[in-house]
Design a protein around this motif. Structure first.
Motif, PDB file in Angstrom:
ATOM      1  N   PHE A 162       0.806  -1.211   0.000  1.00 29.41           N
ATOM      2  CA  PHE A 162       0.000   0.000   0.000  1.00 29.41           C
ATOM      3  C   PHE A 162       0.846   1.271   0.000  1.00 29.41           C
ATOM      4  CE2 PHE A 162      -2.988  -3.096   1.871  1.00 29.41           C
ATOM      5  CZ  PHE A 162      -4.085  -2.885   1.056  1.00 29.41           C
ATOM      6  N   THR A 163       2.091   1.195   0.437  1.00 24.72           N
ATOM      7  CA  THR A 163       2.918   2.390   0.568  1.00 24.72           C
ATOM      8  C   THR A 163       3.717   2.701  -0.687  1.00 24.72           C
ATOM      9  OG1 THR A 163       3.138   1.945   2.941  1.00 24.72           O
ATOM     10  CG2 THR A 163       4.684   3.501   1.971  1.00 24.72           C
ATOM     11  N   LEU A 164       4.232   1.689  -1.351  1.00 23.05           N
ATOM     12  CA  LEU A 164       5.113   1.911  -2.501  1.00 23.05           C
ATOM     13  C   LEU A 164       4.456   2.709  -3.628  1.00 23.05           C
ATOM     14  CD1 LEU A 164       7.119  -1.446  -2.741  1.00 23.05           C
ATOM     15  CD2 LEU A 164       7.884   0.777  -1.907  1.00 23.05           C
ATOM     16  N   PRO A 165       3.177   2.497  -3.963  1.00 28.22           N
ATOM     17  CA  PRO A 165       2.579   3.355  -5.000  1.00 28.22           C
ATOM     18  C   PRO A 165       2.597   4.833  -4.633  1.00 28.22           C
ATOM     19  CG  PRO A 165       1.240   1.405  -4.671  1.00 28.22           C
ATOM     20  CD  PRO A 165       2.265   1.404  -3.587  1.00 28.22           C
ATOM     21  N   PHE A 166       2.331   5.144  -3.356  1.00 27.42           N
ATOM     22  CA  PHE A 166       2.359   6.532  -2.926  1.00 27.42           C
ATOM     23  C   PHE A 166       3.777   7.091  -2.994  1.00 27.42           C
ATOM     24  CE2 PHE A 166       2.798   9.706   0.486  1.00 27.42           C
ATOM     25  CZ  PHE A 166       1.866  10.643   0.035  1.00 27.42           C
ATOM     26  N   VAL A 167       4.768   6.283  -2.606  1.00 28.25           N
ATOM     27  CA  VAL A 167       6.171   6.716  -2.692  1.00 28.25           C
ATOM     28  C   VAL A 167       6.541   6.983  -4.145  1.00 28.25           C
ATOM     29  CG1 VAL A 167       8.558   6.014  -2.289  1.00 28.25           C
ATOM     30  CG2 VAL A 167       6.811   5.515  -0.571  1.00 28.25           C
TER      31      VAL A 167
END
Length: 296
Positions: free
Chosen positions: A43-48
Protein backbone atom coordinates in the motif's frame (compact mmCIF):
# COMPACT_ATOMS: atom_id res chain seq x y z
CA UNK A 1 23.37 -43.10 53.09
CA UNK A 2 22.65 -39.63 51.81
CA UNK A 3 20.61 -39.49 48.60
CA UNK A 4 22.28 -37.39 45.94
CA UNK A 5 19.89 -34.82 44.38
CA UNK A 6 19.88 -34.13 40.66
CA UNK A 7 21.62 -31.07 39.40
CA UNK A 8 19.16 -28.11 39.60
CA UNK A 9 20.51 -26.82 36.31
CA UNK A 10 19.43 -30.04 34.65
CA UNK A 11 15.85 -29.52 35.95
CA UNK A 12 15.61 -26.12 34.24
CA UNK A 13 16.84 -27.41 30.89
CA UNK A 14 13.95 -27.13 28.37
CA UNK A 15 12.61 -30.35 26.99
CA UNK A 16 12.39 -31.22 23.32
CA UNK A 17 8.67 -30.36 23.27
CA UNK A 18 9.31 -26.94 24.82
CA UNK A 19 12.08 -26.17 22.33
CA UNK A 20 9.77 -27.18 19.48
CA UNK A 21 6.98 -24.97 20.80
CA UNK A 22 9.32 -21.99 21.13
CA UNK A 23 10.70 -22.53 17.65
CA UNK A 24 7.18 -22.74 16.25
CA UNK A 25 6.11 -19.56 18.04
CA UNK A 26 9.19 -17.76 16.71
CA UNK A 27 8.48 -18.91 13.16
CA UNK A 28 4.84 -17.82 13.49
CA UNK A 29 6.01 -14.40 14.71
CA UNK A 30 8.30 -14.07 11.68
CA UNK A 31 5.53 -15.16 9.30
CA UNK A 32 2.93 -12.75 10.71
CA UNK A 33 5.28 -9.77 10.72
CA UNK A 34 6.55 -10.61 7.25
CA UNK A 35 2.99 -10.54 5.95
CA UNK A 36 2.44 -7.23 7.76
CA UNK A 37 5.56 -5.71 6.20
CA UNK A 38 4.57 -7.01 2.76
CA UNK A 39 1.07 -5.55 3.09
CA UNK A 40 2.50 -2.21 4.26
CA UNK A 41 4.85 -2.10 1.27
CA UNK A 42 2.02 -3.05 -1.08
CA UNK A 43 0.00 0.00 0.00
CA UNK A 44 2.92 2.39 0.57
CA UNK A 45 5.11 1.91 -2.50
CA UNK A 46 2.58 3.35 -5.00
CA UNK A 47 2.36 6.53 -2.93
CA UNK A 48 6.17 6.72 -2.69
CA UNK A 49 6.35 6.31 -6.47
CA UNK A 50 3.89 9.19 -6.97
CA UNK A 51 5.86 11.46 -4.63
CA UNK A 52 9.21 10.68 -6.25
CA UNK A 53 7.81 11.18 -9.75
CA UNK A 54 6.32 14.53 -8.72
CA UNK A 55 9.83 15.74 -7.84
CA UNK A 56 11.42 14.80 -11.17
CA UNK A 57 12.00 16.98 -14.18
CA UNK A 58 9.62 16.64 -17.08
CA UNK A 59 12.14 14.71 -19.16
CA UNK A 60 13.17 12.31 -16.40
CA UNK A 61 9.54 11.57 -15.52
CA UNK A 62 9.22 9.87 -18.94
CA UNK A 63 12.10 7.49 -18.18
CA UNK A 64 12.28 4.39 -15.98
CA UNK A 65 14.20 6.17 -13.24
CA UNK A 66 12.80 5.77 -9.75
CA UNK A 67 14.83 8.42 -7.92
CA UNK A 68 14.98 12.06 -9.09
CA UNK A 69 18.34 13.30 -10.34
CA UNK A 70 17.44 16.76 -9.04
CA UNK A 71 14.61 17.50 -6.62
CA UNK A 72 12.24 19.78 -8.53
CA UNK A 73 10.18 21.31 -5.70
CA UNK A 74 9.06 23.99 -8.12
CA UNK A 75 6.64 21.49 -9.66
CA UNK A 76 4.27 22.05 -6.75
CA UNK A 77 4.51 25.80 -7.20
CA UNK A 78 3.72 25.40 -10.88
CA UNK A 79 0.64 23.34 -10.04
CA UNK A 80 -0.56 25.97 -7.58
CA UNK A 81 -0.12 28.63 -10.24
CA UNK A 82 -2.39 26.73 -12.64
CA UNK A 83 -5.52 28.84 -13.29
CA UNK A 84 -8.43 27.52 -11.26
CA UNK A 85 -6.46 25.20 -8.96
CA UNK A 86 -6.96 27.34 -5.84
CA UNK A 87 -10.63 27.70 -6.76
CA UNK A 88 -10.94 23.92 -6.86
CA UNK A 89 -9.33 23.82 -3.41
CA UNK A 90 -11.82 26.34 -2.03
CA UNK A 91 -14.80 24.55 -3.54
CA UNK A 92 -13.64 21.20 -2.18
CA UNK A 93 -13.13 22.60 1.31
CA UNK A 94 -16.62 24.13 1.25
CA UNK A 95 -18.17 20.94 -0.06
CA UNK A 96 -16.35 18.59 2.34
CA UNK A 97 -16.46 20.86 5.40
CA UNK A 98 -20.04 22.09 5.14
CA UNK A 99 -21.29 18.71 4.00
CA UNK A 100 -19.66 16.98 6.97
CA UNK A 101 -21.17 19.42 9.46
CA UNK A 102 -24.64 19.12 7.94
CA UNK A 103 -24.46 15.33 7.86
CA UNK A 104 -23.40 15.00 11.49
CA UNK A 105 -25.93 17.54 12.79
CA UNK A 106 -28.81 15.92 10.90
CA UNK A 107 -27.84 12.29 11.51
CA UNK A 108 -27.23 12.35 15.27
CA UNK A 109 -30.86 13.05 16.34
CA UNK A 110 -32.22 10.38 14.00
CA UNK A 111 -29.68 7.82 15.20
CA UNK A 112 -30.48 8.73 18.83
CA UNK A 113 -34.18 8.20 18.24
CA UNK A 114 -33.66 4.85 16.54
CA UNK A 115 -31.29 3.69 19.28
CA UNK A 116 -33.03 4.84 22.46
CA UNK A 117 -36.68 5.59 21.71
CA UNK A 118 -39.44 2.98 21.69
CA UNK A 119 -42.16 3.88 19.19
CA UNK A 120 -44.43 2.19 16.69
CA UNK A 121 -42.70 1.73 13.35
CA UNK A 122 -39.20 1.87 14.80
CA UNK A 123 -38.05 -1.35 13.11
CA UNK A 124 -39.68 -0.28 9.84
CA UNK A 125 -37.80 3.03 10.00
CA UNK A 126 -34.53 1.19 10.57
CA UNK A 127 -35.26 -1.07 7.60
CA UNK A 128 -35.89 1.99 5.43
CA UNK A 129 -32.53 3.44 6.49
CA UNK A 130 -30.77 0.17 5.64
CA UNK A 131 -32.61 0.05 2.30
CA UNK A 132 -31.35 3.52 1.44
CA UNK A 133 -27.81 2.30 2.06
CA UNK A 134 -28.32 -0.36 -0.60
CA UNK A 135 -29.75 2.05 -3.18
CA UNK A 136 -27.09 3.14 -5.72
CA UNK A 137 -27.12 6.91 -6.37
CA UNK A 138 -27.21 6.26 -10.12
CA UNK A 139 -30.75 4.89 -9.75
CA UNK A 140 -32.23 8.24 -8.71
CA UNK A 141 -29.83 10.59 -10.48
CA UNK A 142 -32.22 11.45 -13.35
CA UNK A 143 -35.19 12.60 -11.23
CA UNK A 144 -32.82 14.32 -8.78
CA UNK A 145 -31.08 16.17 -11.60
CA UNK A 146 -34.41 17.27 -13.07
CA UNK A 147 -35.49 18.53 -9.66
CA UNK A 148 -32.32 20.48 -8.87
CA UNK A 149 -31.57 21.71 -12.39
CA UNK A 150 -35.02 22.30 -13.85
CA UNK A 151 -37.16 23.11 -10.84
CA UNK A 152 -34.67 24.96 -8.63
CA UNK A 153 -32.20 26.08 -11.33
CA UNK A 154 -29.14 25.10 -9.26
CA UNK A 155 -27.15 23.38 -11.99
CA UNK A 156 -23.62 24.65 -12.35
CA UNK A 157 -23.10 24.75 -8.58
CA UNK A 158 -22.36 22.40 -5.71
CA UNK A 159 -25.56 23.12 -3.80
CA UNK A 160 -27.37 20.07 -5.25
CA UNK A 161 -24.79 17.82 -3.53
CA UNK A 162 -24.49 19.88 -0.32
CA UNK A 163 -28.14 20.58 0.54
CA UNK A 164 -29.23 16.88 0.69
CA UNK A 165 -26.66 16.32 3.43
CA UNK A 166 -28.78 18.50 5.72
CA UNK A 167 -31.39 15.72 5.72
CA UNK A 168 -29.13 12.97 7.03
CA UNK A 169 -27.15 10.16 5.50
CA UNK A 170 -28.26 6.53 5.71
CA UNK A 171 -24.81 5.10 6.42
CA UNK A 172 -24.05 7.77 9.03
CA UNK A 173 -27.40 7.20 10.76
CA UNK A 174 -26.87 3.44 10.85
CA UNK A 175 -23.30 3.69 12.14
CA UNK A 176 -24.24 6.19 14.83
CA UNK A 177 -27.25 4.15 15.82
CA UNK A 178 -25.07 1.09 16.32
CA UNK A 179 -22.63 3.10 18.44
CA UNK A 180 -25.37 4.68 20.57
CA UNK A 181 -26.78 1.23 21.29
CA UNK A 182 -23.62 0.53 23.31
CA UNK A 183 -24.28 3.44 25.68
CA UNK A 184 -26.03 2.05 28.80
CA UNK A 185 -29.57 3.33 29.35
CA UNK A 186 -28.75 3.91 33.02
CA UNK A 187 -26.88 7.09 32.12
CA UNK A 188 -29.90 8.42 30.26
CA UNK A 189 -32.28 7.46 33.08
CA UNK A 190 -30.04 9.21 35.63
CA UNK A 191 -30.05 12.38 33.53
CA UNK A 192 -33.84 12.32 33.26
CA UNK A 193 -34.16 11.82 37.02
CA UNK A 194 -32.09 14.98 37.44
CA UNK A 195 -34.61 16.85 35.33
CA UNK A 196 -33.05 16.72 31.86
CA UNK A 197 -35.35 16.50 28.88
CA UNK A 198 -34.59 14.51 25.77
CA UNK A 199 -32.76 17.35 24.04
CA UNK A 200 -30.68 18.20 27.08
CA UNK A 201 -29.91 14.51 27.64
CA UNK A 202 -28.73 14.27 24.06
CA UNK A 203 -26.52 17.35 24.34
CA UNK A 204 -25.15 16.86 27.85
CA UNK A 205 -24.90 13.08 28.18
CA UNK A 206 -25.07 11.29 24.85
CA UNK A 207 -22.90 13.53 22.68
CA UNK A 208 -19.87 13.56 25.04
CA UNK A 209 -20.00 9.76 25.26
CA UNK A 210 -20.49 9.38 21.50
CA UNK A 211 -17.47 11.47 20.43
CA UNK A 212 -15.58 8.49 18.93
CA UNK A 213 -18.60 7.44 16.87
CA UNK A 214 -19.26 11.01 15.73
CA UNK A 215 -15.60 11.40 14.79
CA UNK A 216 -15.73 8.22 12.70
CA UNK A 217 -18.88 9.38 10.89
CA UNK A 218 -17.41 12.84 10.31
CA UNK A 219 -14.23 11.37 8.82
CA UNK A 220 -16.14 8.96 6.61
CA UNK A 221 -18.27 11.82 5.28
CA UNK A 222 -15.30 14.16 4.85
CA UNK A 223 -13.38 11.55 2.87
CA UNK A 224 -16.43 10.83 0.73
CA UNK A 225 -17.03 14.49 -0.09
CA UNK A 226 -13.35 15.23 -0.68
CA UNK A 227 -13.03 12.36 -3.17
CA UNK A 228 -16.48 12.67 -4.73
CA UNK A 229 -16.28 12.77 -8.52
CA UNK A 230 -19.76 11.68 -9.57
CA UNK A 231 -21.74 14.51 -7.93
CA UNK A 232 -19.61 17.44 -9.17
CA UNK A 233 -19.48 15.87 -12.62
CA UNK A 234 -23.28 15.73 -12.85
CA UNK A 235 -24.15 19.13 -11.40
CA UNK A 236 -21.07 21.37 -11.76
CA UNK A 237 -19.34 20.22 -14.96
CA UNK A 238 -20.71 23.13 -16.99
CA UNK A 239 -19.21 25.72 -14.63
CA UNK A 240 -15.40 25.53 -14.11
CA UNK A 241 -15.73 27.95 -11.21
CA UNK A 242 -17.63 25.28 -9.24
CA UNK A 243 -15.30 22.35 -9.91
CA UNK A 244 -13.78 20.39 -7.06
CA UNK A 245 -10.30 18.92 -6.86
CA UNK A 246 -11.43 15.44 -7.87
CA UNK A 247 -13.09 16.73 -11.04
CA UNK A 248 -10.51 19.43 -11.74
CA UNK A 249 -7.70 16.89 -11.50
CA UNK A 250 -9.15 15.10 -14.52
CA UNK A 251 -9.07 18.34 -16.48
CA UNK A 252 -5.53 19.04 -15.27
CA UNK A 253 -4.38 15.59 -16.38
CA UNK A 254 -5.89 16.15 -19.81
CA UNK A 255 -4.08 19.47 -20.20
CA UNK A 256 -0.73 18.01 -19.00
CA UNK A 257 -1.02 14.46 -20.32
CA UNK A 258 2.71 14.30 -21.11
CA UNK A 259 3.90 16.17 -18.00
CA UNK A 260 3.78 13.26 -15.59
CA UNK A 261 5.75 15.14 -12.98
CA UNK A 262 3.12 17.90 -12.81
CA UNK A 263 0.27 15.39 -12.86
CA UNK A 264 1.82 13.50 -9.94
CA UNK A 265 2.43 16.76 -8.07
CA UNK A 266 -1.23 17.68 -8.46
CA UNK A 267 -2.21 14.20 -7.28
CA UNK A 268 -0.07 14.58 -4.15
CA UNK A 269 -1.67 17.95 -3.38
CA UNK A 270 -5.12 16.38 -3.69
CA UNK A 271 -4.25 13.42 -1.43
CA UNK A 272 -2.20 15.29 1.19
CA UNK A 273 -5.11 16.89 3.15
CA UNK A 274 -6.92 13.56 3.49
CA UNK A 275 -3.77 11.82 4.68
CA UNK A 276 -3.06 14.57 7.22
CA UNK A 277 -6.62 14.55 8.54
CA UNK A 278 -6.56 10.80 9.01
CA UNK A 279 -3.08 10.91 10.58
CA UNK A 280 -4.17 13.35 13.30
CA UNK A 281 -7.62 11.82 13.83
CA UNK A 282 -6.83 8.13 13.41
CA UNK A 283 -7.12 7.38 17.13
CA UNK A 284 -10.67 8.72 17.35
CA UNK A 285 -11.53 7.11 14.00
CA UNK A 286 -10.31 3.64 14.96
CA UNK A 287 -11.91 3.87 18.39
CA UNK A 288 -15.22 4.92 16.89
CA UNK A 289 -15.21 2.05 14.41
CA UNK A 290 -14.07 -0.66 16.83
CA UNK A 291 -16.49 0.39 19.57
CA UNK A 292 -19.48 0.42 17.25
CA UNK A 293 -21.66 -2.32 18.65
CA UNK A 294 -23.90 -4.77 16.88
CA UNK A 295 -26.74 -4.79 19.38
CA UNK A 296 -30.12 -4.85 17.70
Amino acid sequence: MTQVLDNPVRLSTPTTAERTARRRAFLEWIAVHSLGVAAALFFTLPFVFVVLTSLMSGQQALTRDLVPDSWEWGNYRQVFDTPGFLTWWKNTLVYAGLGTVLTVVSSVPVAYALAKFRFRGRNLSLMLVISMMMLPPQVVIIPMYLFWAKQLDLSGSLWPVIIPMAFGDAFSIFLLRQFLMTIPNEYLDAAKVDGCGELRTLLRVVLPMAKPGIAAVALFQFFYAWNDYFGPQIYASENPGAWTLSYGLESFKGAHHTDWNLTMAATVLVMAPVILVFFFAQKAFVEGVTLTGVKG
